[in-house]
Scaffold this active site. Structure first.
Site, PDB file in Angstrom:
ATOM      1  N   GLU A 104       0.845  -1.204   0.000  1.00 22.60           N
ATOM      2  CA  GLU A 104       0.000   0.000   0.000  1.00 22.60           C
ATOM      3  C   GLU A 104       0.882   1.256   0.000  1.00 22.60           C
ATOM      4  OE1 GLU A 104      -3.330  -0.104   2.719  1.00 22.60           O
ATOM      5  OE2 GLU A 104      -3.559   2.065   2.630  1.00 22.60           O
TER       6      GLU A 104
ATOM      7  N   LYS B 156      -7.763  -1.008  11.072  1.00 24.19           N
ATOM      8  CA  LYS B 156      -7.041  -1.374   9.848  1.00 24.19           C
ATOM      9  C   LYS B 156      -5.869  -0.410   9.620  1.00 24.19           C
ATOM     10  CE  LYS B 156      -6.282  -1.611   5.213  1.00 24.19           C
ATOM     11  NZ  LYS B 156      -5.524  -0.668   4.384  1.00 24.19           N
TER      12      LYS B 156
ATOM     13  N   ASP C 274       4.858 -13.900  11.786  1.00 28.27           N
ATOM     14  CA  ASP C 274       3.664 -14.594  11.307  1.00 28.27           C
ATOM     15  C   ASP C 274       2.449 -13.660  11.460  1.00 28.27           C
ATOM     16  OD1 ASP C 274       1.368 -16.154  11.155  1.00 28.27           O
ATOM     17  OD2 ASP C 274       2.204 -17.835  12.287  1.00 28.27           O
TER      18      ASP C 274
ATOM     19  N   HIS D  58      -3.447   9.925  -0.499  1.00 32.15           N
ATOM     20  CA  HIS D  58      -3.502   8.581  -1.084  1.00 32.15           C
ATOM     21  C   HIS D  58      -3.362   8.635  -2.592  1.00 32.15           C
ATOM     22  CE1 HIS D  58      -5.385   5.670   2.010  1.00 32.15           C
ATOM     23  NE2 HIS D  58      -4.338   6.291   2.473  1.00 32.15           N
TER      24      HIS D  58
HETATM   25  C1  MEV Z   1      -6.161   3.198   4.924  1.00 28.97           C
HETATM   26  O1  MEV Z   1      -5.320   2.118   4.592  1.00 28.97           O
HETATM   27  C2  MEV Z   1      -6.316   3.328   6.431  1.00 28.97           C
HETATM   28  C3  MEV Z   1      -7.327   4.396   6.892  1.00 28.97           C
HETATM   29  O2  MEV Z   1      -8.583   4.153   6.310  1.00 28.97           O
HETATM   30  C4  MEV Z   1      -7.370   4.296   8.397  1.00 28.97           C
HETATM   31  C5  MEV Z   1      -8.452   5.143   9.035  1.00 28.97           C
HETATM   32  O3  MEV Z   1      -9.467   5.445   8.394  1.00 28.97           O
HETATM   33  O4  MEV Z   1      -8.293   5.446  10.235  1.00 28.97           O
HETATM   34  C6  MEV Z   1      -6.879   5.748   6.445  1.00 28.97           C
END
Ligand code: MEV
Length: 423
Positions: free
Chosen positions: A78, A261, A277, A375
């Site tokens: 990513e 995430k 792992d 992004h």
């Molecule tokens: C993107 O990989 C992770 C985010 O969506 C985390 C978040 O929204 O806190 C930017």
């Protein structure tokens, strides 16, 4: 033929897949090409090896953790993850860095028993046999004792429907210890089945637990309001919004999943770079969240008086710095070299700090400019590659795309054509 697939050489497997129509010539050649991992390592590590799967490896900078500076290796597909980690870490370093509050590194091995009708009697038999069980553990893995590890605690827990558990808490020293725990669990399982259990009681399974309950770390940081300001918002306003968004995640599991995430973006990237792992980390985090009273892993709270935003992350991190793939993967060794060969506890602090840094960067972006601006700027390299750009074309197309937001594939293709026509 397919029955003996595992007996073929790597090259023969690839030829077979090509001839059977699963691979094109080009893909066969790509997989056949000399891999950085030695052929013997590839085939020793996995069944039916074909090739190696390349992923970008980079390094995040600005990490100040417990007074030490680190360049943290990260492996991820990513584009924004390493940039976000460095961005978050820089703001924290300018405010004093990350601190480890608590770290423990014990692994549980479970001997699961069923057919139990008298829990009191079973508890007594197992408790009376404690020193015999300790001997079985030492004999199952003598080198662990020599390295300063071994059995730390025994627990007996009873469940409904005639199930009981003998839990063996093991200090695996520098390793995650999955194999050790399994070996020990099986040896103790065999011993208690033969020496202690009654006719109807039986050892159903003996295996490690991936709960990560006692392989956890807590790190904290504080971020000066001044480190959070943007052109549009004061640092205090950003801090307030970050705390509010984190509070919302505690109320809404759908948002909590996304915030978690973002934390795992950093955790997994360092986990992968150090040969750990990731499935074990996922399983432990899942278990931890099921038992926690908040669905989001981190907390961000305002301290108006000190003019700082305080962040805290507690997370199970079943990792090691030796053993398993860590010893076999040369790049995992390089990662540990970059980290100056940390103890396993320090490695846990580093990984958790990266998770908190990624979390901070994501929350700050979300409550200010939004996540897409950053992004998309990073995604443009992927668009350039998808459009067919190679070599220096990638950088040029990416640069042009960044000036022509919103970028898309058609635009990338058009720009690539333009570049080629020029030359
Ligand atoms: C993107 O990989 C992770 C985010 O969506 C985390 C978040 O929204 O806190 C930017």
């Amino acid at each position: 033929m397919i029955m003996k697939f595992y007996q073929l050489s790597r090259a023969d497997r690839l030829t077979w897949l090509k001839q059977a129509g699963y691979l094109t010539d080009e893909s066969e050649q790509r997989l056949l090409a000399q891999t950085p991992l030695a052929e013997a390592v590839l085939s020793a590590m996995v069944e039916n090896s074909l090739s190696e799967f390349g992923l970008p490896m980079g390094v995040a900078d600005h990490f100040l953790i417990d007074g030490h500076e680190y360049f943290v290796p990260m492996v991820t597909e990513e584009p924004s993850v390493i940039a976000a980690a460095s961005n978050g870490a820089k703001r924290v370093a300018a405010s004093g860095g990350f601190q480890t509050v608590e770290v423990s590194h014990l692994l549980k091995a479970q001997v699961i028993i069923n057919g139990v009708t008298n829990q009191v009697s079973l508890t007594k038999r197992l408790t009376d046999a404690q020193s015999a069980i300790e001997t079985v553990v030492i004999e199952a893995h003598p080198s662990l004792q020599k390295r300063g590890g071994g059995l730390r605690q025994i627990e007996i827990n009873h469940f409904a429907d005639g199930y009981s558990e003998l839990a063996l808490w093991i200090d695996p020293v520098a390793a995650f210890g999955a194999n050790m725990a399994n070996t020990i669990a099986e040896a103790v399982g065999t011993y208690i089945q033969q020496a202690l259990l009654k006719k109807d009681e039986q050892v159903l399974a003996a295996v490690l637990s991936n709960s990560g309950e006692k392989m956890t770390v807590t790190v904290t940081c504080q971020v000066d309001f001044t480190q959070l300001a943007t052109a549009e918002f004061s640092g205090q306003q950003v801090a307030l919004k970050i705390a509010a968004l984190n509070h919302y995640a505690a109320l809404d599991i759908d948002r909590a999943a996304t915030e978690n995430k973002g934390i795992l973006n950093g955790i997994f990237a360092v986990g992968l770079a150090t040969g750990n792992d990731l499935r074990a980390i996922s399983a432990a985090v899942t278990d931890y969240l099921c038992g926690a009273n908040r669905p989001v892993l981190s907390t961000w709270q305002l301290d108006q008086h000190a003019e700082v935003l305080r962040g805290r992350l507690t997370i199970p991190l079943p990792v090691g710095r030796v053993g398993g793939a860590i010893n076999s993967l040369p790049n995992a060794q390089v990662s540990l070299e970059l980290l100056q060969h940390p103890s396993v506890e320090t490695l846990m602090s580093i990984i958790a700090s990266v998770g908190l840094a990624n979390n901070l960067a994501a929350l700050r972006a979300l409550v200010t400019n939004g996540i897409q601006a950053g992004h998309m700027a990073l995604q443009t390299a992927n668009l350039a590659i998808q459009a067919g750009a190679t070599g220096e074309e990638i950088g040029w197309v990416q640069q042009q795309l960044n000036q022509h937001q919103p970028a898309n594939l058609a635009l990338a293709q058009q720009l690539l054509q333009q570049f080629r026509n020029r030359g």
